[in-house]
Design a protein around this motif. Structure first.
Motif, PDB file in Angstrom:
ATOM      1  N   VAL A   1      -6.170   4.911  -6.301  1.00 48.45           N
ATOM      2  CA  VAL A   1      -6.564   3.503  -6.185  1.00 48.45           C
ATOM      3  C   VAL A   1      -5.689   2.639  -7.098  1.00 48.45           C
ATOM      4  N   GLY A   2      -5.432   3.140  -8.311  1.00 45.82           N
ATOM      5  CA  GLY A   2      -4.561   2.407  -9.232  1.00 45.82           C
ATOM      6  C   GLY A   2      -3.186   2.184  -8.626  1.00 45.82           C
ATOM      7  N   GLY A   3      -2.632   3.221  -8.013  1.00 42.65           N
ATOM      8  CA  GLY A   3      -1.327   3.111  -7.369  1.00 42.65           C
ATOM      9  C   GLY A   3      -1.347   2.055  -6.276  1.00 42.65           C
TER      10      GLY A   3
ATOM     11  N   GLY B   1      -5.950   3.143 -13.478  1.00 41.61           N
ATOM     12  CA  GLY B   1      -6.832   4.113 -12.845  1.00 41.61           C
ATOM     13  C   GLY B   1      -7.530   5.026 -13.831  1.00 41.61           C
ATOM     14  N   GLY B   2      -7.056   5.062 -15.069  1.00 37.43           N
ATOM     15  CA  GLY B   2      -7.626   5.990 -16.031  1.00 37.43           C
ATOM     16  C   GLY B   2      -6.825   7.278 -15.993  1.00 37.43           C
ATOM     17  N   PHE B   3      -6.710   7.919 -17.163  1.00 33.51           N
ATOM     18  CA  PHE B   3      -5.851   9.097 -17.266  1.00 33.51           C
ATOM     19  C   PHE B   3      -6.516  10.351 -16.729  1.00 33.51           C
ATOM     20  N   THR B   4      -7.825  10.277 -16.452  1.00 34.26           N
ATOM     21  CA  THR B   4      -8.540  11.509 -16.134  1.00 34.26           C
ATOM     22  C   THR B   4      -9.083  11.536 -14.711  1.00 34.26           C
ATOM     23  N   SER B   5      -8.696  10.563 -13.882  1.00 28.79           N
ATOM     24  CA  SER B   5      -9.329  10.489 -12.574  1.00 28.79           C
ATOM     25  C   SER B   5      -8.296  10.559 -11.449  1.00 28.79           C
ATOM     26  N   ILE B   6      -8.454  11.552 -10.568  1.00 31.70           N
ATOM     27  CA  ILE B   6      -7.543  11.674  -9.427  1.00 31.70           C
ATOM     28  C   ILE B   6      -7.731  10.500  -8.463  1.00 31.70           C
ATOM     29  N   PRO B   7      -8.976  10.159  -8.092  1.00 34.51           N
ATOM     30  CA  PRO B   7      -9.130   8.959  -7.255  1.00 34.51           C
ATOM     31  C   PRO B   7      -8.576   7.719  -7.953  1.00 34.51           C
ATOM     32  N   GLY B   8      -8.727   7.681  -9.286  1.00 33.79           N
ATOM     33  CA  GLY B   8      -8.209   6.547 -10.052  1.00 33.79           C
ATOM     34  C   GLY B   8      -6.707   6.398  -9.890  1.00 33.79           C
TER      35      GLY B   8
ATOM     36  N   LEU C   1       0.834  -1.199   0.000  1.00 37.63           N
ATOM     37  CA  LEU C   1       0.000   0.000   0.000  1.00 37.63           C
ATOM     38  C   LEU C   1       0.873   1.256   0.000  1.00 37.63           C
ATOM     39  N   MET C   2       1.921   1.210   0.798  1.00 31.16           N
ATOM     40  CA  MET C   2       2.767   2.404   0.900  1.00 31.16           C
ATOM     41  C   MET C   2       3.597   2.612  -0.366  1.00 31.16           C
ATOM     42  N   ALA C   3       4.067   1.512  -0.945  1.00 35.78           N
ATOM     43  CA  ALA C   3       4.761   1.640  -2.236  1.00 35.78           C
ATOM     44  C   ALA C   3       3.786   2.221  -3.247  1.00 35.78           C
ATOM     45  N   GLY C   4       2.530   1.763  -3.148  1.00 37.29           N
ATOM     46  CA  GLY C   4       1.493   2.236  -4.060  1.00 37.29           C
ATOM     47  C   GLY C   4       1.278   3.727  -3.951  1.00 37.29           C
ATOM     48  N   VAL C   5       1.332   4.247  -2.737  1.00 36.85           N
ATOM     49  CA  VAL C   5       1.180   5.687  -2.538  1.00 36.85           C
ATOM     50  C   VAL C   5       2.271   6.440  -3.292  1.00 36.85           C
ATOM     51  N   MET C   6       3.505   5.878  -3.243  1.00 36.82           N
ATOM     52  CA  MET C   6       4.617   6.525  -3.940  1.00 36.82           C
ATOM     53  C   MET C   6       4.377   6.543  -5.454  1.00 36.82           C
ATOM     54  N   TYR C   7       3.837   5.451  -5.981  1.00 41.97           N
ATOM     55  CA  TYR C   7       3.513   5.427  -7.421  1.00 41.97           C
ATOM     56  C   TYR C   7       2.410   6.445  -7.727  1.00 41.97           C
ATOM     57  N   ALA C   8       1.417   6.450  -6.829  1.00 42.37           N
ATOM     58  CA  ALA C   8       0.266   7.338  -7.050  1.00 42.37           C
ATOM     59  C   ALA C   8       0.705   8.799  -7.099  1.00 42.37           C
ATOM     60  N   LEU C   9       1.713   9.142  -6.283  1.00 41.65           N
ATOM     61  CA  LEU C   9       2.210  10.523  -6.271  1.00 41.65           C
ATOM     62  C   LEU C   9       2.688  10.950  -7.658  1.00 41.65           C
TER      63      LEU C   9
END
Lengths: 271, 336
Positions: free
Chosen positions: B283-285, B273-280, B16-24
């Motif tokens: 969650v994708g990350g 997550g889709g290119f146009t969605s911030i929540p995406g 999850l935490m690695a995912g946050v880094m990707y999401a950033l």
């Protein structure tokens, strides 16, 4: 009747001085002449219609006024000053708001947010202050929100405040778009076929709103319509275009009796 | 609870935490894509450049030292001062770096985007590739190419408190959760950043204008929104997000030029997550982070490990096949 200062309409409203004047406007797209040497004026407080058959150059004229198109020739005067070539967003800041024939709302946003964007020119707190939500930013947001709520009440769309506009039926979308334009408290409101594609009932509603806007806020309105019937009922003066040229200008009664206009609408062959 | 279940749980937490880094990183892409339809290939390099600038400013490094020394025959490398910190956090350098990124956004609009209005998306994409390599070279010229240590005053290493608190849960075979402090902070900052962005876009005039431009250019113009100033703001925000990502990744890996490759990690996140969605993007990350850690943990040993390099892409590919618009992307409907 059109010369000199203000005049009073048959229904008792006072029409003021010239607010906007277009002089000898010519607009070409490559070799195609969309508008040819057209001049007319719009006076403060009036409802001015621009009518004409398909392809007459009505929408092009509106796009010239609002700055989407830049004419090759001619002058545009607004509030007593000649206007140089300006970007559409700068023209919006001068106090010209508009709606679109095919509805250009922000489809993913709610009715409320759409109308709030109409307040854009009225909100002045810089963006970094909004980002950290300073006192002035909050105050401005609240004040403008109140104005928008009044517009929502006025247009009787309270029930759809939070609905994303993409989900609304066509007639309501048109009304939201009118709300967004009204929110700017424009000096000149341009309506591009406000009744296109509507049924009779919706057309009556829209006519009533247009008259109410003009009556209650004194907003000057220039509208384009395809269908002559409604326009003749609600407008003070009418410009008639055909094939990019002006063929008539005057009160609805004057225009109705104009032979060129009758020919254009009945489809008499052009020689 | 058995130790095995707890270790799996630990893997998920780390994922999850690695995912946050990707999401950033993915977040920066989404912001620019939403507002202008540009896939900004330079987002990873922006993170690198932001981190380089931060370290350089903090350590009093002379910008363009090589160039200046070559021209004037001097031998300057450092000014000999360091910017003050508050509690070990280089606040002043961070603020200055934010200004540099805002200036960068303005320059990009002025020098590149302004000239490419109404061009095909592929042209704009190509322009951002050019921008990416230009920035990489420019960053090198400005701050040098050596690996730099970035210390932003955040604690590093395993969180002892958490480890001790959970050590008793799984008997003798379990030593407690090992979670890196830096990851915890990164998660915290990412959460604050995302919440702020969402509030900003929902409840401010500029936020609404950003969404308006993303939705319909003509209508946005007609209510008085200047596309060009919105683009400067969007690129500024993306630059700020890049700075946060650059700080977190730089603190973890050191500030080095391979940092720009984290952009590649954001690609599968975007596909998901889709290119146009911030929540995406968030969650994708998280899905990618957890997915690749779990896969490595459970299947990895059976097939020789190193699955983290490709797993995310395979997962994203599967998603693309079944849901091309991503998890949260707007549905693609083409009228014929």
């Amino acid at each position: 009747m059109m010369d000199g200062g203000s005049f009073v309409t048959p229904d008792g409203r006072t029409i003021g001085d010239v607010l906007m004047e277009v002089r000898n406007i010519t607009l070409r797209f490559g070799g195609v002449v969309a508008i040819k040497d057209i001049s007319f004026d719009i006076r403060e407080g009036e409802i001015r219609a621009i009518i004409g058959p398909n392809g007459a150059g009505k929408s092009s004229m509106l796009n010239v006024i609002n700055g989407f198109y830049h004419p090759q020739d001619g002058e545009i005067w607004f509030r007593g000053a000649k206007r140089g070539p300006m970007k559409p967003h700068a023209i919006a800041h001068q106090g010209i708001a508009r709606t679109f024939q095919n509805i250009a709302l922000f489809k993913g946003m709610s009715t409320l947010d759409n109308i709030m964007t109409g307040r854009f020119t009225k909100m002045r707190v810089p963006w970094w202050q909004q980002a950290i939500w300073t006192g002035p930013a909050e105050r401005e947001e609240v004040e403008n929100r109140e104005i928008v709520e009044k517009i929502i009440d006025f247009l009787e769309i309270q029930a759809i405040r939070k609905t994303p506009v993409g989900r609304l039926p066509y007639g309501l979308q048109k009304r939201v778009e009118l709300g967004r334009a009204l929110a700017a408290e424009p000096k000149l409101l341009l309506l591009d076929e406000p009744m296109a594609g509507m049924n009779v009932e919706e057309k009556e509603d829209m006519s009533r709103f247009i008259l109410d806007v003009n009556d209650e806020f004194g907003t000057t309105i220039a509208l384009i319509e395809h269908d002559m019937g409604v326009v003749m009922d609600i407008s003070d003066r009418v410009v008639v275009l055909d094939y990019g040229q002006k063929i008539g200008d005057g009160t609805p009664d004057e225009v109705r009796g104009n032979q060129d206009v009758i020919d254009a609408y009945l489809g008499v062959a052009h020689d | 609870m058995s130790a095995e279940v707890l270790y799996t749980f630990e893997v998920i937490l780390n994922g999850l935490m690695a995912g946050v880094m990707y999401a950033l990183v993915a977040l920066g892409f989404v912001l620019i894509f939403k507002a202008s339809g540009i896939f900004n290939y330079a987002q990873g390099v922006m993170a690198l450049f932001a981190a380089l600038t931060l370290v350089g400013l903090q350590n009093g490094q002379v910008p363009f030292a090589h160039l200046l020394n070559a021209i004037f025959g001097t031998d300057m490398h450092y000014f000999g001062w360091k910017l003050p910190t508050i509690g070990g956090v280089p606040v002043l350098a961070i603020v200055l770096a934010v200004f540099v990124m805002i200036f960068f956004a303005w320059a990009v609009e002025r020098l590149v985007l302004k000239h490419l209005v109404n061009q095909e998306p592929i042209i704009l994409f190509m322009a951002t590739i050019g921008l990416a390599y230009f920035m990489e070279g420019f960053g090198d010229l400005m701050w040098g190419s050596d690996i730099k240590k970035l210390d932003v005053g955040l604690p590093q290493g395993g969180n002892l408190w958490l480890e001790e608190a959970t050590a008793g849960w799984g008997g003798d075979a379990f030593y407690g959760f090992y979670i890196d402090n830096l990851d915890i902070w990164a998660t915290l900052f990412a959460a604050i950043l995302v919440i702020t962005l969402v509030l900003f876009s929902q409840y401010t005039k500029t936020g609404r204008a950003l969404r308006a431009v993303a939705d319909d250019h003509q209508a946005a113009l007609s209510v008085g929104i200047s596309l060009r100033s919105i683009w400067v703001i969007v690129w500024s925000i993306a630059g700020f997000v890049a700075l946060v990502a650059g700080i977190m990744w730089g603190a973890k890996l050191g500030v080095q030029f391979s940092l720009s490759l984290i952009a590649l990690k954001a690609l599968p996140v975007l596909m998901l997550g889709g290119f146009t969605s911030i929540p995406g993007a968030i969650v994708g990350g998280l899905i990618i982070g957890v997915g690749e850690k779990l896969f490595e943990f459970s299947i990895g040993p059976l097939i020789g490990g190193a699955t983290e390099n490709w797993f995310a892409y395979v997962l994203a590919l599967l998603f693309l096949v079944f849901r091309p618009q991503g998890l949260f992307g707007e549905k693609i409907i083409e009228r014929v």
